[in-house]
Write a protein that holds these residues in place. Sequence first.
Motif, PDB file in Angstrom:
ATOM      1  N   LEU A   1     -44.021   6.763  30.637  1.00 14.90           N
ATOM      2  CA  LEU A   1     -43.438   7.753  29.724  1.00 14.90           C
ATOM      3  C   LEU A   1     -42.445   7.085  28.771  1.00 14.90           C
ATOM      4  O   LEU A   1     -42.444   7.349  27.556  1.00 14.90           O
ATOM      5  CB  LEU A   1     -42.746   8.837  30.549  1.00 14.90           C
ATOM      6  N   ALA A   2     -41.605   6.200  29.315  1.00 19.69           N
ATOM      7  CA  ALA A   2     -40.639   5.490  28.472  1.00 19.69           C
ATOM      8  C   ALA A   2     -41.339   4.576  27.468  1.00 19.69           C
ATOM      9  O   ALA A   2     -40.936   4.481  26.302  1.00 19.69           O
ATOM     10  CB  ALA A   2     -39.687   4.685  29.348  1.00 19.69           C
ATOM     11  N   GLU A   3     -42.400   3.906  27.906  1.00 16.18           N
ATOM     12  CA  GLU A   3     -43.165   3.026  27.019  1.00 16.18           C
ATOM     13  C   GLU A   3     -43.796   3.833  25.884  1.00 16.18           C
ATOM     14  O   GLU A   3     -43.772   3.417  24.714  1.00 16.18           O
ATOM     15  CB  GLU A   3     -44.251   2.308  27.820  1.00 16.18           C
ATOM     16  N   LEU A   4     -44.344   4.989  26.216  1.00 18.13           N
ATOM     17  CA  LEU A   4     -44.936   5.850  25.204  1.00 18.13           C
ATOM     18  C   LEU A   4     -43.910   6.262  24.159  1.00 18.13           C
ATOM     19  O   LEU A   4     -44.159   6.207  22.951  1.00 18.13           O
ATOM     20  CB  LEU A   4     -45.513   7.108  25.871  1.00 18.13           C
ATOM     21  N   GLN A   5     -42.750   6.711  24.628  1.00 20.81           N
ATOM     22  CA  GLN A   5     -41.720   7.176  23.701  1.00 20.81           C
ATOM     23  C   GLN A   5     -41.270   6.049  22.779  1.00 20.81           C
ATOM     24  O   GLN A   5     -41.075   6.256  21.575  1.00 20.81           O
ATOM     25  CB  GLN A   5     -40.522   7.735  24.473  1.00 20.81           C
ATOM     26  N   ASP A   6     -41.143   4.848  23.327  1.00 20.16           N
ATOM     27  CA  ASP A   6     -40.688   3.718  22.513  1.00 20.16           C
ATOM     28  C   ASP A   6     -41.732   3.336  21.456  1.00 20.16           C
ATOM     29  O   ASP A   6     -41.404   3.176  20.276  1.00 20.16           O
ATOM     30  CB  ASP A   6     -40.381   2.528  23.423  1.00 20.16           C
ATOM     31  N   GLU A   7     -42.991   3.194  21.863  1.00 17.27           N
ATOM     32  CA  GLU A   7     -44.034   2.773  20.922  1.00 17.27           C
ATOM     33  C   GLU A   7     -44.246   3.823  19.823  1.00 17.27           C
ATOM     34  O   GLU A   7     -44.350   3.493  18.642  1.00 17.27           O
ATOM     35  CB  GLU A   7     -45.341   2.521  21.668  1.00 17.27           C
ATOM     36  N   LEU A   8     -44.308   5.087  20.225  1.00 12.80           N
ATOM     37  CA  LEU A   8     -44.492   6.150  19.234  1.00 12.80           C
ATOM     38  C   LEU A   8     -43.275   6.271  18.328  1.00 12.80           C
ATOM     39  O   LEU A   8     -43.404   6.606  17.141  1.00 12.80           O
ATOM     40  CB  LEU A   8     -44.767   7.472  19.937  1.00 12.80           C
ATOM     41  N   GLY A   9     -42.093   5.996  18.867  1.00 12.87           N
ATOM     42  CA  GLY A   9     -40.884   6.017  18.051  1.00 12.87           C
ATOM     43  C   GLY A   9     -40.907   4.951  16.973  1.00 12.87           C
ATOM     44  O   GLY A   9     -40.511   5.194  15.819  1.00 12.87           O
TER      45      GLY A   9
ATOM     46  N   LEU B   1     -43.575   3.648  15.603  1.00 12.52           N
ATOM     47  CA  LEU B   1     -44.550   4.062  14.582  1.00 12.52           C
ATOM     48  C   LEU B   1     -43.977   5.175  13.695  1.00 12.52           C
ATOM     49  O   LEU B   1     -44.196   5.181  12.475  1.00 12.52           O
ATOM     50  CB  LEU B   1     -45.835   4.545  15.259  1.00 12.52           C
ATOM     51  N   ASN B   2     -43.250   6.087  14.287  1.00 12.20           N
ATOM     52  CA  ASN B   2     -42.673   7.177  13.504  1.00 12.20           C
ATOM     53  C   ASN B   2     -41.613   6.653  12.535  1.00 12.20           C
ATOM     54  O   ASN B   2     -41.513   7.122  11.393  1.00 12.20           O
ATOM     55  CB  ASN B   2     -42.064   8.218  14.432  1.00 12.20           C
ATOM     56  N   ASP B   3     -40.798   5.686  12.983  1.00  8.40           N
ATOM     57  CA  ASP B   3     -39.777   5.117  12.093  1.00  8.40           C
ATOM     58  C   ASP B   3     -40.428   4.479  10.868  1.00  8.40           C
ATOM     59  O   ASP B   3     -39.917   4.604   9.746  1.00  8.40           O
ATOM     60  CB  ASP B   3     -38.945   4.071  12.845  1.00  8.40           C
ATOM     61  N   MET B   4     -41.552   3.808  11.074  1.00 10.13           N
ATOM     62  CA  MET B   4     -42.230   3.161   9.955  1.00 10.13           C
ATOM     63  C   MET B   4     -42.819   4.197   9.006  1.00 10.13           C
ATOM     64  O   MET B   4     -42.715   4.072   7.777  1.00 10.13           O
ATOM     65  CB  MET B   4     -43.331   2.241  10.484  1.00 10.13           C
TER      66      MET B   4
ATOM     67  N   ARG C   1     -49.451  12.034  15.017  1.00  5.92           N
ATOM     68  CA  ARG C   1     -48.831  11.095  15.967  1.00  5.92           C
ATOM     69  C   ARG C   1     -47.382  11.506  16.261  1.00  5.92           C
ATOM     70  O   ARG C   1     -46.901  11.368  17.391  1.00  5.92           O
ATOM     71  CB  ARG C   1     -48.873   9.667  15.411  1.00  5.92           C
ATOM     72  N   HIS C   2     -46.718  12.003  15.237  1.00  6.76           N
ATOM     73  CA  HIS C   2     -45.347  12.469  15.450  1.00  6.76           C
ATOM     74  C   HIS C   2     -45.329  13.648  16.430  1.00  6.76           C
ATOM     75  O   HIS C   2     -44.419  13.760  17.263  1.00  6.76           O
ATOM     76  CB  HIS C   2     -44.728  12.882  14.114  1.00  6.76           C
ATOM     77  N   GLN C   3     -46.344  14.500  16.358  1.00  7.99           N
ATOM     78  CA  GLN C   3     -46.414  15.622  17.299  1.00  7.99           C
ATOM     79  C   GLN C   3     -46.639  15.118  18.727  1.00  7.99           C
ATOM     80  O   GLN C   3     -46.077  15.679  19.679  1.00  7.99           O
ATOM     81  CB  GLN C   3     -47.533  16.589  16.895  1.00  7.99           C
ATOM     82  N   VAL C   4     -47.446  14.062  18.885  1.00  2.11           N
ATOM     83  CA  VAL C   4     -47.603  13.453  20.209  1.00  2.11           C
ATOM     84  C   VAL C   4     -46.245  12.975  20.721  1.00  2.11           C
ATOM     85  O   VAL C   4     -45.875  13.191  21.882  1.00  2.11           O
ATOM     86  CB  VAL C   4     -48.602  12.275  20.170  1.00  2.11           C
ATOM     87  N   ARG C   5     -45.500  12.321  19.831  1.00  6.89           N
ATOM     88  CA  ARG C   5     -44.172  11.822  20.211  1.00  6.89           C
ATOM     89  C   ARG C   5     -43.261  12.974  20.640  1.00  6.89           C
ATOM     90  O   ARG C   5     -42.516  12.870  21.622  1.00  6.89           O
ATOM     91  CB  ARG C   5     -43.563  11.067  19.027  1.00  6.89           C
ATOM     92  N   ILE C   6     -43.313  14.081  19.917  1.00 10.73           N
ATOM     93  CA  ILE C   6     -42.490  15.247  20.286  1.00 10.73           C
ATOM     94  C   ILE C   6     -42.864  15.738  21.681  1.00 10.73           C
ATOM     95  O   ILE C   6     -41.985  16.023  22.510  1.00 10.73           O
ATOM     96  CB  ILE C   6     -42.672  16.367  19.234  1.00 10.73           C
TER      97      ILE C   6
ATOM     98  N   GLN D   1     -48.589  -2.353  11.901  1.00 11.11           N
ATOM     99  CA  GLN D   1     -47.917  -1.814  13.094  1.00 11.11           C
ATOM    100  C   GLN D   1     -48.889  -0.962  13.916  1.00 11.11           C
ATOM    101  O   GLN D   1     -48.915  -1.026  15.153  1.00 11.11           O
ATOM    102  CB  GLN D   1     -46.708  -0.960  12.685  1.00 11.11           C
ATOM    103  N   LEU D   2     -49.681  -0.168  13.222  1.00  7.28           N
ATOM    104  CA  LEU D   2     -50.653   0.687  13.913  1.00  7.28           C
ATOM    105  C   LEU D   2     -51.661  -0.170  14.682  1.00  7.28           C
ATOM    106  O   LEU D   2     -52.001   0.139  15.840  1.00  7.28           O
ATOM    107  CB  LEU D   2     -51.382   1.574  12.907  1.00  7.28           C
ATOM    108  N   ARG D   3     -52.178  -1.221  14.051  1.00  6.67           N
ATOM    109  CA  ARG D   3     -53.162  -2.084  14.718  1.00  6.67           C
ATOM    110  C   ARG D   3     -52.576  -2.718  15.979  1.00  6.67           C
ATOM    111  O   ARG D   3     -53.282  -2.888  16.977  1.00  6.67           O
ATOM    112  CB  ARG D   3     -53.620  -3.182  13.758  1.00  6.67           C
TER     113      ARG D   3
END
Length: 544
Positions: free
Chosen positions: A452-460, A462-465, A419-424, A492-494
């Motif tokens: 794109l902004a929504e994706l970056q925020d949501e994945l961010g 999840l990555n922080d957690m 998932r972090h790679q998706v975020r990258i 958070q994932l759910r």
Amino acid sequence: MSAAASPPRELELKLGIAAQDVALLALHPEVIAAQEGPPRRLSMLARYLDTPDAQLAQAGMALRLRRESGQWVQTLKQSEGSQRAFSARGEWETPLPGPDLSWPSLAGTPLGALPHQQALRQALQERFCMRFTRLQWPLSLSEGDAQARVWLCLDLGDIISGRGRARRVEPIREVELELRDGDPRALWRFARRLAQTLTLDPMSASKAARGWALVSGRAAVPRKAPSSSLSPGIAPAPALAAAFSGSLTALEHDVRHAEHDNPEYVHQARVALRRLRTVMRAFATVPLPDPLHRRLKRLAPGLRETGQVLGALRDSDVFLGETLPGLRQELGDAATDWDALRRAAQAERDVAVLAWRNWRDAHWGGVLLDAERLIYEASRKSPGDPIELLRHSQRGAARQLDRVLAAARDLTRLDAPARHQVRIEVKRLRYCCDLWTPLWPASQGKRFRRALAELQDELGQLNDMATAVALAQRLHADADFVARLGEREHNQLRRRLPRVALALAELDLSRRPWQGAQPPEPQAAGHQAADDVVGPESDPAPGP
């Protein structure tokens, strides 16, 4: 040198030097081997003159009276472009019998062409001054196929603004390499070798720029890298110079303050690094002269390693300043020994700070020199075809979108690293779009950018957690606490994965911002020469 209509260009490279390395410069084997004669010691007093509303600085000029070991010299400098560590400026110098301006010698200069000359003369006053000692060595450099004669100058002293309680002082500790004649490549190569054993950082801000910052009294603040410095119809070589220059200026500033109490400096430095690496990836396949591609390739490892070291420092800052307080508020004081966890996290941050200092002292100056040289050479190469650059921007953005969608396939089965790679890949797409946006239609792509902004925020989020769970384990937090964090991550994932899937679908179905982009009408010949896109440093208008 008397005033002339077409002055010679002053070419110099400015480098900050670490205090512990000042005494080592004169003893450096490279300096000793290149000396043409003994060094000179000069006592310098420089008075910078302007009007109360900074009329000269606003016009890109700096007027200086300088006493060099008893001899007064009047100097007018004129900007030829944006600020960079390697500067080339118009310069008019006139020896004087004393500390009074010679107005006849300024008549044929840009200052003499300003309106309302009489009022200008009456309004001029000292805005700031400098007192420093200059050690100056004449060097003869032979660097492969490039030869040059340069002045190596070590300046130590102070910039001074105001009097009494309003007096402000900033130290001067810098090295200048000034090209007397020959090939600039020799100067760059010599500086790069010095930086292998001395802590030397290229300085975009001239002494005059720092003087104006002192006059303003503004404290330094974190600087954001611009999303793009391009313009419609720009050609490949000047586009590379422009795109690199804006982010590098922000990066230099933020890295200089990276150990400040404000963690935003590290955050903005990482953003600037990402933008620079986006530029490198974007231009890797653009039709450019081979030397520029070699420069890009040489610079890549240094920027990547800088990002890794700063990334560890940023992770510690986020955990200490944001994640840990937020978790304590959410889970309650009884969830774990928060003080012990904070002490362990602080110890890890101290290690990250030490790693950053070691990297900065050993490598950062060389990375900056390579970046500055890339900008210098790109701004002077043959511009290239703007239409080809536009087509490349469209192809590059489309390929990056494909990488996002490929990385996100089987989203619900991806683990935290995947998932972090998706975020990258999402961030790379966003920075890629930011870079090329000025070349694309302004009226389309809003839906795409929102997704794109929504994706970056949501994945961010999840990555922080996931990072918090990993850090808690690494800091040896108690097992119950780590389990609670794991449960929180699962919740958070759910909640967030369906949002990520929705944003991905929206991204895939949206009209691309680059679709239908057309090149602008050809500009008149000479409208934007390569040397004018990213130029050398000027003595800028007031402000930091």
